[in-house]
Scaffold this motif. Structure first.
Motif, PDB file in Angstrom:
ATOM      1  N   ALA A  15     -86.088  66.327   9.424  1.00  0.00           N
ATOM      2  CA  ALA A  15     -85.253  65.666  10.050  1.00  0.00           C
ATOM      3  C   ALA A  15     -85.274  64.115   9.651  1.00  0.00           C
ATOM      4  CB  ALA A  15     -85.444  65.787  11.718  1.00  0.00           C
ATOM      5  N   LEU A  16     -84.211  63.499   9.700  1.00  0.00           N
ATOM      6  CA  LEU A  16     -84.338  62.001   9.226  1.00  0.00           C
ATOM      7  C   LEU A  16     -85.324  61.408   9.988  1.00  0.00           C
ATOM      8  CD1 LEU A  16     -80.556  60.957   8.569  1.00  0.00           C
ATOM      9  CD2 LEU A  16     -82.273  61.081   6.776  1.00  0.00           C
ATOM     10  N   SER A  17     -85.277  61.814  11.229  1.00  0.00           N
ATOM     11  CA  SER A  17     -85.921  60.987  12.207  1.00  0.00           C
ATOM     12  C   SER A  17     -87.304  60.993  12.047  1.00  0.00           C
ATOM     13  CB  SER A  17     -85.616  61.476  13.486  1.00  0.00           C
ATOM     14  OG  SER A  17     -85.801  62.742  13.760  1.00  0.00           O
ATOM     15  N   GLU A  18     -87.988  62.000  11.201  1.00  0.00           N
ATOM     16  CA  GLU A  18     -89.297  62.188  10.983  1.00  0.00           C
ATOM     17  C   GLU A  18     -90.009  61.046  10.090  1.00  0.00           C
ATOM     18  OE1 GLU A  18     -90.363  65.888   9.418  1.00  0.00           O
ATOM     19  OE2 GLU A  18     -89.182  67.143  10.664  1.00  0.00           O
ATOM     20  N   ALA A  71     -77.767  50.856   4.849  1.00  0.00           N
ATOM     21  CA  ALA A  71     -78.997  50.186   4.755  1.00  0.00           C
ATOM     22  C   ALA A  71     -80.145  51.046   5.411  1.00  0.00           C
ATOM     23  CB  ALA A  71     -78.687  48.757   5.094  1.00  0.00           C
ATOM     24  N   ASP A  72     -79.738  51.098   6.827  1.00  0.00           N
ATOM     25  CA  ASP A  72     -80.829  51.854   7.476  1.00  0.00           C
ATOM     26  C   ASP A  72     -81.247  53.311   7.029  1.00  0.00           C
ATOM     27  OD1 ASP A  72     -80.865  49.504   9.241  1.00  0.00           O
ATOM     28  OD2 ASP A  72     -79.695  50.366  10.791  1.00  0.00           O
ATOM     29  N   LEU A  73     -80.054  53.867   6.582  1.00  0.00           N
ATOM     30  CA  LEU A  73     -80.216  54.982   6.119  1.00  0.00           C
ATOM     31  C   LEU A  73     -81.297  55.294   4.868  1.00  0.00           C
ATOM     32  CD1 LEU A  73     -79.535  58.158   6.115  1.00  0.00           C
ATOM     33  CD2 LEU A  73     -77.595  57.638   4.781  1.00  0.00           C
ATOM     34  N   ILE A  74     -80.952  54.332   3.958  1.00  0.00           N
ATOM     35  CA  ILE A  74     -81.683  54.231   2.678  1.00  0.00           C
ATOM     36  C   ILE A  74     -82.897  53.929   3.151  1.00  0.00           C
ATOM     37  CG2 ILE A  74     -81.930  52.883   0.446  1.00  0.00           C
ATOM     38  CD1 ILE A  74     -78.897  52.344   0.637  1.00  0.00           C
ATOM     39  N   ARG A  79     -88.712  56.596   2.593  1.00  0.00           N
ATOM     40  CA  ARG A  79     -89.883  57.111   3.001  1.00  0.00           C
ATOM     41  C   ARG A  79     -89.980  58.563   2.864  1.00  0.00           C
ATOM     42  NH1 ARG A  79     -88.270  54.266   7.937  1.00  0.00           N
ATOM     43  NH2 ARG A  79     -88.985  51.806   7.717  1.00  0.00           N
ATOM     44  N   HIS A  80     -88.619  59.216   2.783  1.00  0.00           N
ATOM     45  CA  HIS A  80     -88.734  60.996   2.746  1.00  0.00           C
ATOM     46  C   HIS A  80     -88.955  61.123   1.259  1.00  0.00           C
ATOM     47  CE1 HIS A  80     -87.536  62.745   6.534  1.00  0.00           C
ATOM     48  NE2 HIS A  80     -86.758  61.599   6.832  1.00  0.00           N
ATOM     49  N   VAL A  81     -88.305  60.445   0.327  1.00  0.00           N
ATOM     50  CA  VAL A  81     -88.377  60.525  -1.221  1.00  0.00           C
ATOM     51  C   VAL A  81     -89.785  60.351  -1.167  1.00  0.00           C
ATOM     52  CG1 VAL A  81     -87.863  59.981  -3.308  1.00  0.00           C
ATOM     53  CG2 VAL A  81     -85.952  60.271  -1.379  1.00  0.00           C
ATOM     54  N   ALA A  82     -90.675  59.232  -0.829  1.00  0.00           N
ATOM     55  CA  ALA A  82     -92.054  59.052  -1.259  1.00  0.00           C
ATOM     56  C   ALA A  82     -92.817  60.102  -0.837  1.00  0.00           C
ATOM     57  CB  ALA A  82     -92.304  57.715  -0.541  1.00  0.00           C
ATOM     58  N   ALA A  83     -92.579  60.882   0.388  1.00  0.00           N
ATOM     59  CA  ALA A  83     -93.332  61.879   0.900  1.00  0.00           C
ATOM     60  C   ALA A  83     -93.171  63.270   0.024  1.00  0.00           C
ATOM     61  CB  ALA A  83     -92.911  62.342   2.126  1.00  0.00           C
ATOM     62  N   PHE A  84     -91.863  63.406  -0.636  1.00  0.00           N
ATOM     63  CA  PHE A  84     -91.776  64.488  -1.418  1.00  0.00           C
ATOM     64  C   PHE A  84     -92.260  64.406  -2.809  1.00  0.00           C
ATOM     65  CE2 PHE A  84     -88.328  67.132  -3.944  1.00  0.00           C
ATOM     66  CZ  PHE A  84     -88.981  68.105  -3.789  1.00  0.00           C
ATOM     67  N   ALA A  85     -92.366  63.028  -3.197  1.00  0.00           N
ATOM     68  CA  ALA A  85     -93.049  62.828  -4.558  1.00  0.00           C
ATOM     69  C   ALA A  85     -94.445  63.128  -4.417  1.00  0.00           C
ATOM     70  CB  ALA A  85     -92.902  61.461  -4.961  1.00  0.00           C
ATOM     71  N   GLU A  86     -95.315  62.761  -3.274  1.00  0.00           N
ATOM     72  CA  GLU A  86     -96.550  63.069  -3.022  1.00  0.00           C
ATOM     73  C   GLU A  86     -96.785  64.738  -2.978  1.00  0.00           C
ATOM     74  OE1 GLU A  86    -100.453  62.002  -2.749  1.00  0.00           O
ATOM     75  OE2 GLU A  86     -98.861  60.712  -2.981  1.00  0.00           O
ATOM     76  N   GLU A  87     -95.861  65.300  -2.359  1.00  0.00           N
ATOM     77  CA  GLU A  87     -95.817  66.785  -2.453  1.00  0.00           C
ATOM     78  C   GLU A  87     -95.841  67.372  -3.891  1.00  0.00           C
ATOM     79  OE1 GLU A  87     -96.152  70.805  -1.485  1.00  0.00           O
ATOM     80  OE2 GLU A  87     -96.792  69.114  -0.178  1.00  0.00           O
ATOM     81  N   LEU A  88     -95.183  66.605  -4.443  1.00  0.00           N
ATOM     82  CA  LEU A  88     -94.863  67.169  -6.011  1.00  0.00           C
ATOM     83  C   LEU A  88     -95.844  66.689  -6.773  1.00  0.00           C
ATOM     84  CD1 LEU A  88     -91.123  66.518  -6.237  1.00  0.00           C
ATOM     85  CD2 LEU A  88     -91.998  68.600  -6.109  1.00  0.00           C
TER      86      LEU A  88
END
Length: 205
Positions: A15-18, A71-74, A79-88
């Motif tokens: 969820a975006l809110s995470e 701007a808020d969405l970006i 943050r989501h992309v940074a979390a996924f990059a860490e997982e990868l």
């Protein structure tokens, strides 16, 4: 005999809110529809290219500047992309993944997005703004598929990690992320209402 899984393909769903303050889906949908109505260049591109519905992909590059909600969405997507990059387990060499493109998709009844990938990017994804009942999922294709020259088809009851195609039905407010080389498509929208989403690419360096 132990069997290992090699070269796993990851799909991130959250969820975006995470990863930040909630984004109001109603406000985001209104912003998407307003931009689509005013974007004459985008409308013309869609008509010239027989693109169903509307996309801002070929016309607008500054959504974060036009509407504060983008701007808020970006910020949340970063943050989501940074979390996924860490997982990868990427070794980014001290450089963050940066937003390259972000665009609106409005898919009407009968519209499809044919199978494609996103070359020159690292992470691609979509967040879902309006998903009416009966609207289409997103379909991902096993990246090994072109090399399976003599392989028999998978059984209909094959586990998800063994299927050639996997369908994912996101909910409003979800974000999906995948590596940009992963081929995907949106089958025909069978709902009478528009399917609205915002897609994006992130690059490295």
């Amino acid at each position: 005999m132990p069997i290992r899984s090699l070269f796993v393909t990851r799909l991130y769903r959250a969820a975006l809110s995470e990863q930040g303050d909630p984004i109001d889906p109603a406000e985001l949908e209104t912003s998407c529809l307003t931009i689509a109505e005013d974007d004459e260049a985008g409308q013309a591109w869609c008509e010239e290219n027989d693109f169903p519905g509307y996309t801002s992909y070929a016309s607008l590059t500054d959504l974060g500047w036009r509407f504060p909600i983008f701007a808020d969405l970006i910020e949340v997507l970063d943050r989501h992309v940074a979390a996924f990059a860490e997982e990868l387990q990427f070794d980014l060499g001290g450089k963050a993944l940066e937003l390259e493109d972000i665009w609106i998709n409005i898919l009407p009844e009968g519209g499809i997005h044919t199978s494609h990938l996103h070359p020159h990017s690292v992470i691609s994804g979509t967040t879902y703004v309006a998903m009416p009942k009966g609207t289409s999922a997103i379909r991902f294709e096993d990246p090994r598929h072109p090399m399976m020259m003599a392989a028999p088809p998978r059984r209909s009851d094959a586990s998800e990690d063994q299927r050639t195609f996997v369908y994912v039905k996101p909910q409003v407010g979800d974000v999906l992320l995948w590596e940009s080389w992963l081929r995907h498509e949106v089958p025909m929208n069978m709902s009478e209402e528009d399917r609205v989403s915002v897609s994006f690419n992130y690059r490295w360096g």
